[in-house]
Design a protein around this motif. Structure first.
Motif, mmCIF file in Angstrom:
data_model
loop_
_atom_site.group_PDB
_atom_site.id
_atom_site.type_symbol
_atom_site.label_atom_id
_atom_site.label_comp_id
_atom_site.label_asym_id
_atom_site.label_seq_id
_atom_site.Cartn_x
_atom_site.Cartn_y
_atom_site.Cartn_z
ATOM 1 N N TRP A 213 66.575 30.887 55.851
ATOM 2 C CA TRP A 213 67.926 31.190 56.312
ATOM 3 C C TRP A 213 67.864 32.558 56.979
ATOM 4 N N ILE A 214 68.541 32.676 58.115
ATOM 5 C CA ILE A 214 68.490 33.933 58.853
ATOM 6 C C ILE A 214 69.899 34.436 59.122
ATOM 7 N N ASP A 215 70.090 35.728 58.934
ATOM 8 C CA ASP A 215 71.371 36.375 59.239
ATOM 9 C C ASP A 215 71.341 36.754 60.714
ATOM 10 N N CYS A 216 72.133 36.056 61.525
ATOM 11 C CA CYS A 216 72.057 36.261 62.971
ATOM 12 C C CYS A 216 73.172 37.155 63.505
ATOM 13 N N ILE A 217 73.914 37.852 62.615
ATOM 14 C CA ILE A 217 74.996 38.700 63.136
ATOM 15 C C ILE A 217 75.011 40.112 62.575
ATOM 16 N N ASN A 218 74.516 40.337 61.364
ATOM 17 C CA ASN A 218 74.652 41.648 60.741
ATOM 18 C C ASN A 218 73.522 42.596 61.115
ATOM 19 N N SER A 219 73.867 43.837 61.383
ATOM 20 C CA SER A 219 72.943 44.951 61.601
ATOM 21 C C SER A 219 72.086 44.765 62.853
ATOM 22 N N SER A 220 71.363 45.798 63.188
ATOM 23 C CA SER A 220 70.500 45.743 64.368
ATOM 24 C C SER A 220 69.168 45.061 64.059
ATOM 25 N N SER A 221 68.783 45.014 62.786
ATOM 26 C CA SER A 221 67.545 44.338 62.406
ATOM 27 C C SER A 221 67.836 42.866 62.102
#
Length: 432
Positions: A213-221
């Protein structure tokens, strides 16, 4: 005429629904009810199994297990049997399907027509690798029995052929022997795409199932959760009683939005970071985490949602994935159900099969009309430049040019196309 929706709920058009209760009935009636297209559990996200204002052949009543050989694991069944039917009947006897997608609420015919894949492509390939033979009914009444070795051209045209070569009536499947229903699972947080690819590459030798699962919206990383698992031999552990729930209503607006997404993603990441990383789990929540919440697709509101799933070659996987995520973050059109994984170094035989060696990214987006379609055009450009393709089982709007570049064997496939079969997708991408 009844209204029928795909899983993405992007339209609600009337269809002439024709239910086939037995293979004999299908053989007798199909030639009098075309053009049409087969429709099983309705889990295709887009328009592959829709034929608005036309015939829809409903196949879920063709759900009989014909014969199972407990010594060899060969199952002969009708095409309307669901993967859940197979597992709940045969896992207690020590047999399981080698490959399943993220839901088991699909039919065998649908699994073949879309050549579905799972979390273990590097180890077991796609669903079609374990189909021994199938029986195909053409709209002119001809019945074709084909396999990897007999009439193999028909077999590979039908595998991944989105239901356009005929109606699948029956199939023989090779199941695998298992210790029981348990999976040894490990969850590892990662904080960059480079870390994801390192985990994916290093896990293939010792772990059968890998996904993230990937977080595609939070933070620059780019952070996410890498999940891997193996079948486990567990003694004296009771099987849990699953309590399925149903999403109760369609909200007036999508519950997946710019306000909720950062909160959902932040909470999901850190909740799973703090949890025990190694555990023994039942196969159902490991493979099919959303199946316990029926009609979860309603949470996207009255306008429905799109799923965008691409695959690009390994050698450009890092750069292409980075570019897609950058564009998604910039657009603020984020996805909660975002899955990133790799396919193994093996090709599928299906002329229109999606799996190929590479990196696949799957994302769900609420339908915000032109704003969402504008984002997809930018993602399309990246996929095409990377020599990738989109998954037909998930698609509802792919341009014809991207389809033709992503599926170079389309002209070869057209020789096996049944002229009595037509769907919204076939008319959109093939013109007929």
């Amino acid at each position: 005429m009844v209204k029928v929706q795909a899983w993405g709920r992007l339209s609600d058009e009337e269809h002439n629904l024709i239910t086939f209760n037995t293979p004999t009935q299908a053989i007798q009636q199909l030639k009098h009810s075309y053009p049409g297209v087969g429709h099983g559990m309705g889990r295709s996200y887009g328009d592959a199994a829709l034929n608005m204002q036309g015939n829809l052949w409903h196949t879920t009543a063709l759900n009989h297990l014909i014969l199972f050989d407990v010594e060899t694991g060969v199952l002969h069944c009708e095409a309307g049997v669901t993967l859940q039917d197979i597992h709940r009947t045969l896992v207690p006897q020590g047999w399981m399907l080698p490959v399943t997608p993220g839901t088991q609420m699909i039919t065998v015919g649908g699994a073949i027509s879309n050549d579905v894949h799972g979390k273990n492509h590097h180890a077991f390939g796609s669903f079609g690798d374990h189909v021994l033979s199938l029986k195909l009914l053409r709209t002119d009444g001809e019945i074709i029995e084909c396999s990897h070795h007999e009439k193999s051209d028909w077999f590979y045209a039908t595998l991944g052929g989105i239901g356009l070569t005929g109606l699948i009536l029956e199939a023989k499947l090779q199941l695998r022997s298992v210790y029981g229903p348990w999976i040894q699972s490990e969850t590892i947080p990662y904080h960059s795409l480079q870390e994801f690819f390192s985990l994916a590459d290093s896990s293939e030798v010792d772990w059968e199932h890998t996904v993230s699962w990937i977080d595609c919206i939070n933070s620059s990383s780019t952070k996410g959760l890498f999940i891997r698992g193996n079948l486990a031999q567990v003694q004296n552990q009771s099987v849990p009683k699953f309590k399925d729930k149903t999403f109760p209503f369609t909200p007036p607006i999508s519950l997946v939005n710019r306000i909720s997404l950062p909160i959902f993603n932040f909470a999901y990441f850190y909740k799973n970071t703090l949890k025990k990383h190694n555990q023994i789990v039942h196969y159902e929540p490991f493979f099919y985490p959303l199946d316990s919440l029926h009609e979860w697709n309603k949470m996207y509101g009255p306008h429905g949602f799109y799923q965008y799933q691409s695959v690009v070659p390994h050698e450009v996987g890092l750069d292409a994935t980075h570019e897609m995520l950058k564009i998604i973050k910039k657009s603020s059109e984020g996805s909660f159900l975002a899955v990133l994984k790799t396919f193994g170094n093996r090709e599928s035989g299906g002329l229109l099969s999606f799996p190929r060696p590479g990196v696949t990214l799957a994302l769900d987006f609420p339908n915000r009309n032109e704003r969402t379609l504008k984002l997809f055009k930018e993602l399309d450009h990246i996929v095409k430049e990377a020599r990738g393709r989109l998954y037909l089982a998930k698609d509802a709007r792919m341009p014809k040019t991207l389809f033709e570049s992503g599926y170079p064997r389309i002209q070869e496939f057209m020789k096996y196309r049944d002229p009595g079969i037509s769907s919204n997708m076939s008319r959109r991408l093939l013109g007929v």
